[in-house]
Design an enzyme around this catalytic site. Structure first.
Site, mmCIF file in Angstrom:
data_model
loop_
_atom_site.group_PDB
_atom_site.id
_atom_site.type_symbol
_atom_site.label_atom_id
_atom_site.label_comp_id
_atom_site.label_asym_id
_atom_site.label_seq_id
_atom_site.Cartn_x
_atom_site.Cartn_y
_atom_site.Cartn_z
ATOM 1 N N GLY A 55 0.835 -1.199 0.000
ATOM 2 C CA GLY A 55 0.000 0.000 0.000
ATOM 3 C C GLY A 55 0.867 1.245 0.000
ATOM 4 N N HIS A 56 1.879 1.235 -0.849
ATOM 5 C CA HIS A 56 2.742 2.408 -0.984
ATOM 6 C C HIS A 56 3.551 2.304 -2.281
ATOM 7 C CE1 HIS A 56 5.513 -0.407 1.326
ATOM 8 N NE2 HIS A 56 6.250 -0.092 0.289
#
Ligand code: TYD
Length: 143
Positions: A55-56
């Site tokens: 998630g990055h």
């Protein structure tokens, strides 16, 4: 510069294996099969069922991701296109170039996600907000 890298710049590589009756060995040498020197190694393990990691995106970091044991999905997104890689062999690696949003999911029980990275840990290299990421990539398209 790295804003201009896209999903197709990320790719699977076959690391190969040396096999004999006593088991297998897979070797990863920086600057040889993979396009960077390795400065850092970390691994994810004991990931609970249903958990998602990642998630990055990274601004400058190159990574090689390997399912050293078990399996999981790596979902890549470059702001325009998305692609999911299911990693399930310890001799298969996924090169993830900088500037790609990634999520890891569907970890099998007991799986180990091995990551070789081109840089030491630096929180400033992370983009953790998806809208911020899209703006970062959009700067690419307006240059
Ligand atoms: P993070 O990269 O956010 O994990 P994931 O993307 O797998 O969900 O890292 C989780 C935490 O661990 C965060 O607080 C930063 C820390 N961390 C380090 O200190 N050094 C490292 O090399 C890594 C990968 C993480």
């Amino acid at each position: 510069m790295n804003r201009k890298l896209f999903i197709n710049d990320s790719h699977i590589i076959n690391l190969g294996k040396i096999h004999n009756r006593a088991g297998n060995i897979t070797i990863i040498e920086g600057d040889q099969l993979i396009p960077f020197s390795v400065k850092r190694v970390y691994f994810l393990y004991d990931v609970p069922g249903g958990a998602e990691r990642g998630g990055h995106a990274h601004r400058n970091l190159f990574q090689l991701i390997v399912a050293a044991s078990g399996s999981f999905d790596v979902k890549l997104d470059d702001g325009k296109a998305r692609k999911t890689f299911n990693l399930n062999h310890p001799y298969i690696g996924l090169i993830v170039v900088p500037g790609i949003w990634r999520e890891l999911a569907n970890f099998s029980s007991g799986s180990i996600c091995l990551v070789l990275a081109s840089e030491l840990y630096d929180e400033r290299d992370y983009i953790r907000d998806y809208n911020h990421y899209l703006n970062y990539k959009n700067d690419t398209f307006t240059i």
